[in-house]
Write an enzyme that holds these catalytic residues in place. Structure first.
Site, PDB file in Angstrom:
ATOM      1  N   GLY A 205      -6.575 -10.406   8.202  1.00 13.21           N
ATOM      2  CA  GLY A 205      -6.243 -10.875   9.540  1.00 13.21           C
ATOM      3  C   GLY A 205      -5.229  -9.976  10.206  1.00 13.21           C
ATOM      4  O   GLY A 205      -5.021 -10.036  11.410  1.00 13.21           O
TER       5      GLY A 205
ATOM      6  N   TYR B 157       1.011 -33.321 -28.448  1.00 12.13           N
ATOM      7  CA  TYR B 157      -0.310 -32.708 -28.531  1.00 12.13           C
ATOM      8  C   TYR B 157      -1.155 -33.076 -27.322  1.00 12.13           C
ATOM      9  O   TYR B 157      -0.830 -34.020 -26.597  1.00 12.13           O
ATOM     10  CB  TYR B 157      -1.032 -33.137 -29.816  1.00 12.13           C
ATOM     11  CG  TYR B 157      -1.452 -34.571 -29.813  1.00 12.13           C
ATOM     12  CD1 TYR B 157      -2.689 -34.956 -29.301  1.00 12.13           C
ATOM     13  CD2 TYR B 157      -0.612 -35.569 -30.297  1.00 12.13           C
ATOM     14  CE1 TYR B 157      -3.070 -36.282 -29.271  1.00 12.13           C
ATOM     15  CE2 TYR B 157      -0.981 -36.900 -30.276  1.00 12.13           C
ATOM     16  CZ  TYR B 157      -2.212 -37.249 -29.749  1.00 12.13           C
ATOM     17  OH  TYR B 157      -2.591 -38.563 -29.701  1.00 12.13           O
TER      18      TYR B 157
ATOM     19  N   LYS C 176       0.832  -1.202   0.000  1.00 11.28           N
ATOM     20  CA  LYS C 176       0.000   0.000   0.000  1.00 11.28           C
ATOM     21  C   LYS C 176       0.865   1.248   0.000  1.00 11.28           C
ATOM     22  O   LYS C 176       0.629   2.187  -0.779  1.00 11.28           O
ATOM     23  CB  LYS C 176      -0.914  -0.030   1.238  1.00 11.28           C
ATOM     24  CG  LYS C 176      -2.074   0.944   1.169  1.00 11.28           C
ATOM     25  CD  LYS C 176      -2.807   1.088   2.516  1.00 11.28           C
ATOM     26  CE  LYS C 176      -3.279  -0.196   3.119  1.00 11.28           C
ATOM     27  NZ  LYS C 176      -4.599  -0.648   2.638  1.00 11.28           N
TER      28      LYS C 176
ATOM     29  N   SER D 147      -1.025 -42.502 -27.053  1.00 12.13           N
ATOM     30  CA  SER D 147      -1.955 -41.512 -26.514  1.00 12.13           C
ATOM     31  C   SER D 147      -2.255 -41.912 -25.078  1.00 12.13           C
ATOM     32  O   SER D 147      -2.778 -43.000 -24.831  1.00 12.13           O
ATOM     33  CB  SER D 147      -3.227 -41.485 -27.345  1.00 12.13           C
ATOM     34  OG  SER D 147      -4.126 -40.550 -26.792  1.00 12.13           O
TER      35      SER D 147
ATOM     36  N   ARG E 263      -6.080   0.375  -8.459  1.00 18.03           N
ATOM     37  CA  ARG E 263      -5.626  -1.023  -8.577  1.00 18.03           C
ATOM     38  C   ARG E 263      -6.158  -1.558  -9.893  1.00 18.03           C
ATOM     39  O   ARG E 263      -7.064  -0.965 -10.492  1.00 18.03           O
ATOM     40  CB  ARG E 263      -6.132  -1.857  -7.398  1.00 18.03           C
ATOM     41  CG  ARG E 263      -7.631  -1.827  -7.274  1.00 18.03           C
ATOM     42  CD  ARG E 263      -8.095  -2.519  -6.007  1.00 18.03           C
ATOM     43  NE  ARG E 263      -9.504  -2.207  -5.788  1.00 18.03           N
ATOM     44  CZ  ARG E 263     -10.160  -2.450  -4.667  1.00 18.03           C
ATOM     45  NH1 ARG E 263      -9.544  -2.977  -3.646  1.00 18.03           N
ATOM     46  NH2 ARG E 263     -11.440  -2.140  -4.554  1.00 18.03           N
TER      47      ARG E 263
END
Lengths: 909, 909
Positions: free
Chosen positions: A117, A886, A38, A798, A352
């Site tokens: 918190g 792939y 901040k 595969s 922001r």
């Protein structure tokens, strides 16, 4: 400010951020570590020339020194705070404790990482009885002043002095009752004055000390409280849970208070630098004259659009617009800006990156590339793969959703909104949709393969049972049908044709709306909006993604219509055509059942031969659509019992038939009933024979092909007859035949011989050569472990990651999600559901090993995955890291996969 | 013989073997390659001074040259054969074609490896009309001579000239008919003379050439035919199938004929150098005066024991005994010797290692060590592990078996013979055994956990269904009960209390006998013999094996009585105690069911607490027996539904109850029935809830422990309460707690915490420390793949190779053997049943990887396997190669495993 060379500097004015940055070698991350997020941002905005209310930051080093000294201010820190206060007094012309011209400040914590918190905020520091009276005199608004004052006392009492907040809340509630009002806003100046007194008495009673009236004392205590809260239990727990280091410390930000509620020339508001819904590049926002920030957010007063500000205060607006553009350019992202106008003076309180819809995300990213703010990689990186999903499905209109609370929730297994009338079985769903043109939501306890025709006909699917990988979920995703499953609050009564949720009863034919994107179920016919996949912005972004990615994207498609969609969405081939889905079609199922019930080899052979023309047509259709691209066709995989009625149902049917028999009288009726019983008994016997303790590990996949050798031969013949026909039409056909569930290379060898013999025979009959490949699924660990041997026979692998996950973990997809798997996720035993994202440590390790060993033997081995994981961004990233060629996924996931593959490539670089 | 330096030598006399061997550098394998197995052995016997009928060998080099030349005799070969014939003529004093004193020879093939399908034998070469008449004159026995002659013509015709043998057989059959006799032995001299003529005519007709009357011509053609047959189809196919190289070639052996049927001073017989049943070191055998070898074998005449020969021909017998001893000493093995006495002259025709019983094998091996013939390693190597099984179980008496053909066959799943009366359910079996002291064979369609008390009470088990790893098979092996399963010819009618095999009907209470060693089922009460495990020979041999082996052998035992047997059989600890078996006991099952049916956590907790005292007693018993040895206790593993009645049965019961309800009249009857229905419905609902699509992959093992945390805690408490109690009694307890079915290290961490907390609490309560270990089963691939992480938590690994095989292959043990697995074995897709011997390539690879990674993290990690494979010699050899610490198997397999582990170590060296 003047620095003393003897003392460490613990305090920096917001305006000194440039100095701090250069002192830290231009390392902005180090600035954030020192000043907190901040503080750094307030400094940054100040440096950009935004009118930020003046203030200063006490650094995290100050915090660390404070804590190390057991809660003592380190040498020089307080003096530096005093000097900073003086600097602010100079800048604002207001003074701490000056009743005529008081300086009020806020005090906020701010560490490197955002941390709920931590001690949060104390406003209005600087107020005391004297200052308050002075302000009343100056503003003429005692209600305003005493509201500020009681807030200071309340926050200070609860946050700094540890008085339980509910004590203050009790006073407020009592006061509202006495005044006969419902909300604080209706309380009078006298009320607030009385409340302030009561609050101060509570502090006196609770702490044994009076509320400190000295503003500097307030400031000092507030600073210490923020620092001390770093080691509080909540903050420590949070850091433990989030993996944030405990030695970072927090900064304290002291900032001049400004007020948007000081009359008609004051205002407060929130603005987005671009349209958060559409992404259009225009300043958008809401504000209120003579109001506080809370009023804008709370929605208690009707806000005004930013255009009104432009009309009423053109100069202030112009300044704001200029600053907004500047901030956006600086942060290279759309900004969400909080501002206050205090008596015609604009203040920027916070900026922001703004939240936005998926649609806006895409447009903004693309626009910013065109504007030169970001490059294409950055644009691609910014759009999350799942956001693309938005463009593929209708969505519930936001206002309609807000006005109609869900009556139930389930798992959001297939995204998009669907609106239709309830139908409780597949035949009804199909009939209403096909014959009556109704939009239908099919509602079932769970679905099974018999229900597929109804699911295809329906606009959406809702089930009371089942998990993320239940039949309903899999089929719905495959066909892009919005679906909510496992909505356990729904009680379906199939006899009465209703479902109930508590007192609400919905009858068959009633309208409902479901949202497969978030799992909600709503009564009635809600409005939907249809986003546009062909948005030029999305197309541009996906094009950039295609340039970046190295994984190829294929689609799982069984029908020509799927294949068309797959191409449209950018698939570079079919990675998996599941031939069994064709077997379920209503004109084939009886033949398949005839094959299963056959009592002789010849009878079975005939049934199989009867399937050939159907299969040939299926493949012809696919090859035509996929002209020029590879098509991997997997031979029959599922256990045969899936093609038969369920055992329990057959037992019930048989019992019913026998009961009916008792009520028959004529000989012909009885004979007919006996025939039916015999036929049903025959089916039951066969189904009983097909029953397995663990069907997942049973007679399916290649095992079926070996036990019924005519079946793979018929399928191979159909594939090559179709391929030869298409090749003669001039189509570039690239068939690849894939064998499922192989565990031993010998299985593959046997099947390869059969497939190659048929291929050769057909190509000779047709007198044309079709290039083709032969390969295998790797979906049991043994195949992966012996992949070197497999690669001598197979030209491609595969990975069937679903079955591989089941066998690697030893868990059954069908059972686990309903029993222990969800508990495992809750208990943190598993970090993610391995059926959603590939388990990298176990399954991923096997994929890596098999790929490496396979390529050692056959360097040009083609390796990919097919199945649900193929559309999951985390799994796609893993496949990229493992060097696969792939991924293949549902057509609807193809655009997502394209973007996810690009993300994976960007992470790599 | 004279050698020509210009020509290759293709022919060696039997007496020249020493020369051949030295020429080949003493390489006996090269001698066998050159002379073939038969030729080398005849030479070897000759060298040893055994009276072998003189002869010679044409080498495999001769064969290769012959074939390379397209069927031409290579230069010099025929001349060498002629010279060899001359040498034989000199040695025997007989001459080829000499009517007065003819030389007759046999011609046999003989390659390096025994090869059925090769051309076999032509006897009596050298006979023609003239020689035959001369022999008639000399022997006065035309029947004998023309029988010889027609045999030559027949063999020559079929083998050398390719006349189909059935043509000759038709002549014989026709002749018997004409003579009105049933067997050839009854044909007269004239018959044989006529047959010989007919045979010669057939050859003339078939080949266009007369039967060659020149003995040298006969010899030449026979030699060529044997060589040619090397490339015949049958021989080529056989080599392909057996992996024998095609370029070895065959040798030809030409040997003088001798006749045991030339009068009362001739004889022929077979002898063993030691007793083949018991292994006692005494010459044993059978012979006949004036007979051919066939007569001894055929059993048409009553043979005499070798003792008679000693009495009648003491000198010949003494010579024979001397030679037998010499051969045995030379071959360092018991010999099976064929001999012929032709007019008082002893000839040795063949010797080979003799077949013997397991009992004899053991005694001979041990005796030979004592006699200095072989060393201990060799003795251990000679006894196959499976042979030890013989000593562990009663066996059907051989004569009784021979006299009672089996009525059915099944799988020989648990060895030994059992004789008893048929009982069709567990309760009857238990009652008859316990109350009436009857020996019972329990006969069931298949068995399930409910049946265990009956199986324990029964002498043996017979099932119509199930495979090698069915419940019946597993339980039978575990408890050493002889069992035959999958005897599909048996049709059981539980209502009528009978089973039928074709026309044979066996009622409950009838006597039957089963042989679990070979899978046969016999009617009636057959005699059995009980071998002695405490045979001093076996104990000595196993002791040597223990010195050799490096793998430790533990046993799977759940009860003290199992543990006692395990110790008796030499187990070095308990590798697996399956706590679930204790849960099935009749006094506990109701508590377990109460736990499962509990509707609240407290109710469930009470049931679990009620199990604690039982479990504590169980473990106390085990620890006492295993004083000083480790005991691995696995926490509860099976899915809960195994403790409940079967779903299908409950549905049926409920239906029955409802039907009964209709026939009730009094209110109290009806109320009672309704209560029963409600209770049954409650059980059914819960069982329905426990149903899983794939229970093998379902809620069991550690998953159960995590979902019902009280359960593992109770078990841990019971283990440590028992351990502390025993430790106080001065017993050396070594408990090791094992968690089943872990797939993720987090599961293990959670369980370790629970177990350690209970252990700590109990040890503090009892104020005594008990050293213990914590470990895990590795039975799903993921556990093996992430074994490094596991080893940070676990102090030992035990591979559950059964489940690991299921998950690595993706096949279900319960289904596969009944469906495709047997076909896979038949088709050669799998070389062995992976549930019998560990699949080295897949499962073995994972075991190797997990062991390596585990030991990298924890060098003293203890690694073993438990389960069925632990008693399989091939699997034990694999475990040895992979460097495991131990194998654990059924107590009955422990001696076998000890020997198998020694074999593995010997193979290594």
């Amino acid at each position: 400010m003047t620095r003393s060379p003897q003392n460490t500097t613990y305090v920096y004015l917001f305006s000194e951020v440039e100095f701090v940055e250069s002192r830290l070698g231009g390392d902005w991350d180090a600035v954030r570590a020192l000043l907190g997020g901040k503080g750094a941002n307030l400094g940054d905005m100040t440096r950009l020339g935004a009118p930020v209310p003046p203030g200063f930051t006490v650094t995290t080093d100050g915090c660390k020194a404070f804590l190390a000294a057991g809660g003592e201010f380190p040498r020089g820190m307080w003096e530096q705070e005093l000097a900073a206060i003086e600097a602010i007094e100079k800048a604002t012309g207001n003074r701490f404790g000056d009743a005529g011209n008081p300086l009020l400040v806020s005090c906020r914590s701010g560490s490197k990482f955002s941390m709920p918190g931590m001690m949060d905020t104390i406003l209005n520091i600087g107020l005391n009885d004297e200052v308050a009276e002075g302000m009343v005199g100056r503003t003429g608004d005692p209600r305003f002043v005493y509201d500020l004052y009681r807030r200071l006392v309340q926050m200070f009492g609860s946050v700094v002095l540890g008085v339980p907040d509910r004590v203050f809340e009790a006073v407020l509630s009592d006061r509202r009752e006495k005044a006969g009002v419902q909300v604080d806003a209706k309380l009078s100046a006298d009320d607030w004055r009385a409340v302030t007194d009561q609050f101060k008495q509570i502090i006196q009673t609770y702490t044994g000390e009076p509320f400190p009236s000295n503003p500097l004392e307030q400031l000092r205590l507030a600073t210490a409280a923020v620092f001390g809260s770093w080691n509080g239990k909540r903050a420590t727990d949070y850091r433990n849970a989030s993996g944030i280091p405990h030695d970072l410390g927090t900064a304290v930000n002291i900032q001049t208070m400004v007020f948007g509620n000081m009359g008609p020339n004051s205002a407060t508001g929130v603005a987005m630098s671009r349209n958060a819904s559409t992404g259009e590049p225009a300043l958008e926002g809401d504000f209120l004259f003579n109001a506080q920030g809370e009023d804008v957010v709370a929605g208690t007063r009707m806000t005004q659009r930013l255009g009104d500000l432009e009309r009423e205060m053109p100069e202030v607006y112009a300044e704001f617009a200029r600053i907004a553009r500047k901030l956006e350019t600086h942060y290279r992202n759309m900004q969400d800006i909080e501002f206050t106008i205090e008596r015609n003076k604009l203040w920027i309180l916070q900026t922001r990156d703004g939240k936005r819809t998926a649609q806006a995300e895409v447009r903004i990213a693309v626009d910013m590339v065109e504007e030169g703010l970001i490059d294409r990689n950055e644009a691609v990186r910014r759009v999350q793969p799942e956001q693309v999903d938005f463009f593929l499905h209708p969505q519930l209109e936001e206002a309609a959703r807000a006005a109609n609370k869900p009556i139930a929730r389930g798992l959001n297994v297939s995204p998009g909104a669907a609106v239709g009338v309830v139908a409780f079985d597949a035949d009804t769903a199909e009939r209403w949709s096909r014959d009556d043109g109704k939009a239908v939501i099919m509602v079932r306890p769970e679905t099974k393969p018999d229900d597929v025709h109804g699911m295809l006909a329906a606009a959406g699917i809702l089930t009371a049972g089942g998990g993320r990988t239940s039949h309903a979920a899999l089929v719905a995703r495959q066909f892009g049908k919005p679906a909510v499953v496992g909505a356990s609050a729904i009680e379906i009564d199939l006899d009465k044709r209703v479902f109930a949720v508590g007192d609400i009863v919905v009858s068959e034919g009633d309208w409902i709306s479901i949202d497969g994107t978030n799992g909600s179920v709503h009564l009635g016919k809600l409005e939907t909006v249809v986003p546009d996949l062909n948005s030029p912005y999305l197309l541009k972004l996906l094009g950039w993604a295609d340039d970046i990615r190295r994984l190829r994207i294929r689609a799982n498609a069984d029908y020509p219509r799927d294949a068309e969609r797959a191409r449209e969405y950018g698939a570079e081939g079919i990675g998996l055509c599941r031939t069994e889905h064709m077997f379920f079609e209503s004109d084939r199922l009886p033949i398949v059942q005839r094959m299963i019930l056959a009592s002789s080899a010849s009878e079975r052979g005939e049934a199989i031969a009867d399937l050939l023309p159907f299969q040939r047509e299926d493949f012809t259709g696919l090859f035509r659509v996929m002209n020029g691209l590879p098509v991997i066709i997997r031979l029959l995989d599922p256990p045969l019992h899936e093609f038969m009625p369920a055992y329990d149902e057959l037992v019930q049917d048989l019992a019913d038939l026998k009961v009916r028999l008792r009520h028959l009288h004529t000989m012909s009726e009885i004979d007919q009933a006996l025939d039916e019983i015999r036929a049903k008994q025959n089916v039951l016997d066969r189904v009983k024979g097909l029953r397995e303790s663990n069907p997942m590990l049973g007679l399916r996949g290649v095992r079926l092909g070996i036990m019924i050798p005519d079946l793979p031969r018929m399928q191979a013949r159909a594939i090559f007859e179709a391929a030869c026909r298409c090749a003669k039409e001039g189509i570039d056909v690239q068939p690849e035949v894939m064998i499922p569930l192989t565990a031993h290379v010998n299985e593959l060898k046997l099947q390869k011989r059969a497939v190659e013999e048929e291929a050769r025979a057909v190509m000779e009959e047709q007198n044309i050569e079709v290039p083709h490949k032969f390969g295998t699924m790797i979906e049991v660990p043994r195949a992966a472990l012996t992949a070197g041997e497999f690669a001598r026979v197979a030209e491609f692998f595969s990975f069937g990651t679903n079955d591989l996950t089941q066998t690697v973990f030893g868990i059954s997809r069908d059972d686990a999600e309903a029993s222990f798997l969800m508990s495992y996720l809750k208990l943190g035993i598993l970090p993610v559901n391995p059926f959603v994202s590939i388990d990298a440590d176990g399954v991923g390790q096997l994929i890596e090993l098999a790929t490496r060993r396979g390529r050692e033997v056959r360097p040009d081995l083609e390796v990919g995955i097919c199945g649900e994981h193929g559309g999951d961004p985390a799994s796609i990233a893993l496949c990229h890291r493992l060097g696969l060629d792939y991924v293949s996924c549902s057509p609807f996931r193809v655009p997502i996969a394209r973007l996810a593959a690009a993300h994976a490539a960007l992470t790599d670089d």
